[in-house]
Design a protein around this motif. Structure first.
Motif, PDB file in Angstrom:
ATOM      1  N   THR A 235       0.803  -1.351   0.042  1.00 24.08           N
ATOM      2  CA  THR A 235       0.101   0.005  -0.003  1.00 24.08           C
ATOM      3  C   THR A 235       0.808   1.236  -0.037  1.00 24.08           C
ATOM      4  O   THR A 235       1.788   1.404   0.855  1.00 24.08           O
ATOM      5  CB  THR A 235      -1.069  -0.080   1.152  1.00 24.08           C
ATOM      6  OG1 THR A 235      -0.149   0.035   2.498  1.00 24.08           O
ATOM      7  CG2 THR A 235      -1.665  -1.411   1.181  1.00 24.08           C
ATOM      8  N   GLU A 236       0.612   2.253  -0.867  1.00 20.81           N
ATOM      9  CA  GLU A 236       1.294   3.194  -1.297  1.00 20.81           C
ATOM     10  C   GLU A 236       1.265   4.444   0.069  1.00 20.81           C
ATOM     11  O   GLU A 236       2.023   5.147   0.537  1.00 20.81           O
ATOM     12  CB  GLU A 236       0.987   4.010  -2.487  1.00 20.81           C
ATOM     13  CG  GLU A 236       2.008   5.150  -2.709  1.00 20.81           C
ATOM     14  CD  GLU A 236       1.753   5.793  -4.051  1.00 20.81           C
ATOM     15  OE1 GLU A 236       2.194   6.936  -4.287  1.00 20.81           O
ATOM     16  OE2 GLU A 236       1.273   4.877  -4.883  1.00 20.81           O
ATOM     17  N   SER A 258       4.441  -4.038   8.343  1.00 22.00           N
ATOM     18  CA  SER A 258       4.895  -2.423   8.265  1.00 22.00           C
ATOM     19  C   SER A 258       5.899  -2.624   7.140  1.00 22.00           C
ATOM     20  O   SER A 258       6.873  -3.545   7.360  1.00 22.00           O
ATOM     21  CB  SER A 258       5.194  -1.797   9.426  1.00 22.00           C
ATOM     22  OG  SER A 258       5.460  -0.640   8.977  1.00 22.00           O
ATOM     23  N   LEU A 259       6.112  -1.857   6.082  1.00 21.66           N
ATOM     24  CA  LEU A 259       7.075  -1.588   5.422  1.00 21.66           C
ATOM     25  C   LEU A 259       8.180  -0.673   6.047  1.00 21.66           C
ATOM     26  O   LEU A 259       9.347  -0.603   5.581  1.00 21.66           O
ATOM     27  CB  LEU A 259       6.784  -0.824   4.080  1.00 21.66           C
ATOM     28  CG  LEU A 259       5.717  -1.348   3.218  1.00 21.66           C
ATOM     29  CD1 LEU A 259       5.449  -0.417   2.078  1.00 21.66           C
ATOM     30  CD2 LEU A 259       6.155  -3.102   2.825  1.00 21.66           C
ATOM     31  N   PHE A 280       6.502   8.647   3.637  1.00 16.61           N
ATOM     32  CA  PHE A 280       7.026   7.713   3.201  1.00 16.61           C
ATOM     33  C   PHE A 280       5.781   7.194   2.066  1.00 16.61           C
ATOM     34  O   PHE A 280       4.643   7.316   2.091  1.00 16.61           O
ATOM     35  CB  PHE A 280       7.457   6.402   3.671  1.00 16.61           C
ATOM     36  CG  PHE A 280       8.522   6.605   4.805  1.00 16.61           C
ATOM     37  CD1 PHE A 280       9.841   6.384   4.423  1.00 16.61           C
ATOM     38  CD2 PHE A 280       8.243   7.160   5.893  1.00 16.61           C
ATOM     39  CE1 PHE A 280      11.065   6.734   5.282  1.00 16.61           C
ATOM     40  CE2 PHE A 280       9.303   7.385   7.055  1.00 16.61           C
ATOM     41  CZ  PHE A 280      10.686   7.087   6.384  1.00 16.61           C
ATOM     42  N   ARG A 281       6.332   6.682   0.889  1.00 14.00           N
ATOM     43  CA  ARG A 281       5.436   6.125  -0.162  1.00 14.00           C
ATOM     44  C   ARG A 281       5.662   4.543  -0.515  1.00 14.00           C
ATOM     45  O   ARG A 281       6.816   4.101  -1.081  1.00 14.00           O
ATOM     46  CB  ARG A 281       5.680   7.010  -1.597  1.00 14.00           C
ATOM     47  CG  ARG A 281       5.466   8.331  -1.204  1.00 14.00           C
ATOM     48  CD  ARG A 281       3.881   8.857  -1.255  1.00 14.00           C
ATOM     49  NE  ARG A 281       3.879  10.099  -1.075  1.00 14.00           N
ATOM     50  CZ  ARG A 281       3.761  10.878  -0.037  1.00 14.00           C
ATOM     51  NH1 ARG A 281       3.751  10.157   1.024  1.00 14.00           N
ATOM     52  NH2 ARG A 281       3.511  12.183  -0.007  1.00 14.00           N
ATOM     53  N   THR A 303      10.036  -2.359  -0.869  1.00 12.41           N
ATOM     54  CA  THR A 303      10.567  -1.134  -0.743  1.00 12.41           C
ATOM     55  C   THR A 303       9.628   0.042  -0.475  1.00 12.41           C
ATOM     56  O   THR A 303       8.345  -0.064  -0.905  1.00 12.41           O
ATOM     57  CB  THR A 303      11.471  -0.600  -1.689  1.00 12.41           C
ATOM     58  OG1 THR A 303      10.572  -0.630  -3.366  1.00 12.41           O
ATOM     59  CG2 THR A 303      12.425  -1.600  -2.477  1.00 12.41           C
ATOM     60  N   THR A 304       9.991   1.027   0.334  1.00 10.71           N
ATOM     61  CA  THR A 304       9.392   2.361   0.084  1.00 10.71           C
ATOM     62  C   THR A 304      10.186   3.354   0.054  1.00 10.71           C
ATOM     63  O   THR A 304      11.554   3.288   0.187  1.00 10.71           O
ATOM     64  CB  THR A 304       8.638   2.403   1.777  1.00 10.71           C
ATOM     65  OG1 THR A 304       7.733   3.460   1.793  1.00 10.71           O
ATOM     66  CG2 THR A 304       9.755   2.471   2.662  1.00 10.71           C
ATOM     67  N   ARG A 305       9.624   4.667  -0.373  1.00 12.64           N
ATOM     68  CA  ARG A 305      10.554   5.552  -0.573  1.00 12.64           C
ATOM     69  C   ARG A 305      10.207   6.898   0.062  1.00 12.64           C
ATOM     70  O   ARG A 305       8.960   7.083   0.624  1.00 12.64           O
ATOM     71  CB  ARG A 305      10.557   6.072  -2.273  1.00 12.64           C
ATOM     72  CG  ARG A 305       9.140   6.101  -2.698  1.00 12.64           C
ATOM     73  CD  ARG A 305       8.937   5.921  -4.271  1.00 12.64           C
ATOM     74  NE  ARG A 305       7.556   5.674  -4.524  1.00 12.64           N
ATOM     75  CZ  ARG A 305       6.654   6.485  -4.997  1.00 12.64           C
ATOM     76  NH1 ARG A 305       7.186   7.740  -4.999  1.00 12.64           N
ATOM     77  NH2 ARG A 305       5.407   6.394  -5.245  1.00 12.64           N
TER      78      ARG A 305
END
Length: 449
Positions: A235-236, A258-259, A280-281, A303-305
């Motif tokens: 989920t973004e 959780s990411l 974060f995205r 990954t998250t950014r």
């Protein structure tokens, strides 16, 4: 993979044969070209082989089963998809096959077995195209899938802006019986039946967020376990990876992770942005491809950014059991980079925010046995510093050598701050045309071996 000449090495020689060279194709969110690279595990270096004038910016790439055809989405207008031939020889080259128009800008494309159709989605629409059996390029468009009422399609946003709230990915079960499409704006995963004769998709049901209709999760990308029983969704907006049990008619939520590490805020004490989980995205996720030593994936990588350049992203390695369920980390490897323990995943803080990228692709290491599941991981970077004229690390190769091996490490990057090298380790001459486009950050890169 390049053939290596090891036949002339004396039996008593201490010379270690060089490892194979691996090839990579990358797109960019800012550059119009595609970029062909070579990775040398022996020299731990990335080198540039070819800049391919293209129809970009290309944000997503997919290959067929032989890795000799590549299919790309594009932010260019009018909306289109392009196909490419990969010449796998001593002198690798990529050439254009054809470009086809689509209704709305697409964000994702896949070519599932039996490799007769390509499926792309983005914003208000998705498409199914035949694969031309002669050229391997795009053939006839056989279906358009709508994510808005047909009466609203004419006025719907069909640019890349719609990717923020429309459809964003598509994946199939191994049997191809079902397809799944996450839609950010409706907080749902749409489930379809696949027609083996026509290749068409028939909508069967919508699965909402396990956290409720008001969660604003933004489901972005999905992957299906090779057993066909478990689906994973990133989920973004809320930075979760959700696992679902696949049934013939719906998805049943199993668990979520959780990411982000639990103590992630301690890694950004001097950030100029007020950090929260909305800083974060949630981005991409991948399962390692099967090997003889590991026919079923033992991990899931996500990954998250960061939402701004001063917030670095995260890559997480989640352990899976034999059925594809989340399980606990091995006790010797509860780590968050150099931080405190994390029971859910091994965490790696990415070198930058990742910009719009931090996308990954995975290649198992070509080592005898490889029981530990060692991997090469591609990581793309679109951070503002990376995309600048002097920026480095648009494409990075990471390695992960299994639990208890010290975690994820950066092995090589391109462009590099060091003197560039060719695939054989020698200095690379600057023989490219002066007007050849330079990469300005990378979007998505794939292994071609």
């Amino acid at each position: 993979m390049d053939v290596q000449n090891v036949l002339n090495i004396p039996l008593n020689s201490t010379v270690v044969p060089e490892l194979p060279i691996y090839h990579i194709l990358s797109g960019s969110f800012r550059s119009l070209s595609l970029f062909l690279l070579a990775f040398s595990p022996s020299n731990r270096s990335l080198s540039h082989l070819q800049t391919i004038p293209a129809h970009g910016p290309h944000q997503y790439l997919a290959a067929n089963q032989h890795k000799d055809r590549v299919y790309t989405t594009s932010w260019a207008l009018p909306p289109s998809l392009s196909s490419w031939h990969v010449e796998r020889s001593e002198s690798w080259r990529v050439t254009h096959i054809n470009t086809v128009p689509i209704t709305a800008t697409s964000s994702y494309i896949t070519v599932p077995p039996p490799y007769t159709h390509a499926y792309s989605v983005g914003g208000p629409t998705g498409e199914a195209h035949l694969i031309d059996p002669k050229t391997g390029g795009f053939g006839k468009k056989v279906q358009q899938i709508l994510f808005v009422p047909e009466s609203e399609l004419e006025n719907a946003d069909k640019t890349r802006v719609a990717l923020r709230y429309g459809s964003h990915g598509i994946e199939f079960t191994p049997s191809r019986q079902h397809a799944f499409i996450p839609v950010l704006g409706t907080n749902s995963i749409e489930m379809y039946e696949w027609n083996s004769t026509s290749g068409h998709l028939k909508h069967t049901t919508s699965i909402g967020s396990p956290r409720g209709k008001d969660a604003n999760d933004g489901p972005r990308h999905v992957k299906v376990h090779p057993n066909g029983k478990v689906l994973y969704c990133v989920t973004e907006h809320s930075n979760y990876v959700d696992a679902y049990r696949i049934s013939p008619t719906t998805l049943e939520h199993i668990a979520s992770r959780s990411l982000l590490p639990r103590n992630w805020s301690s890694f950004s004490p001097h950030s100029s942005t007020s950090t929260s989980d909305h800083s974060f995205r949630g981005d991409t996720l991948m399962l390692p491809p099967p090997t003889a030593s590991n026919p079923s994936p033992q991990i899931l990588i996500t990954t998250t950014r960061g939402s701004t350049p001063d917030i670095r992203g995260w890559l997480s390695v989640f352990p899976l059991d034999e059925e594809g369920n989340f399980t606990s980390l091995p006790q010797q490897d509860s780590r968050v980079g150099s931080g405190s323990p994390d029971e859910d995943a091994e965490r790696f803080r990415t070198p930058t925010s990742g910009g719009k990228a931090n996308a990954i692709d995975i290649l198992p290491k070509d080592t005898p046995g490889n029981a530990s599941g060692s991997l090469w991981i591609l990581l793309t970077d679109d951070d503002e510093a990376t995309a600048s004229p002097s920026g480095a690390g648009a494409v990075r190769v990471l390695e992960w050598d299994g639990w208890g091996s010290g975690g994820v490490k950066v092995v090589a990057e391109w462009p590099s701050t060091d003197k560039p090298s060719s695939a054989n380790g020698k200095a690379e001459s600057s023989g490219d045309p002066v007007d050849e486009e330079k990469i300005q950050g990378a979007s998505h890169a794939i292994w071609l071996d």
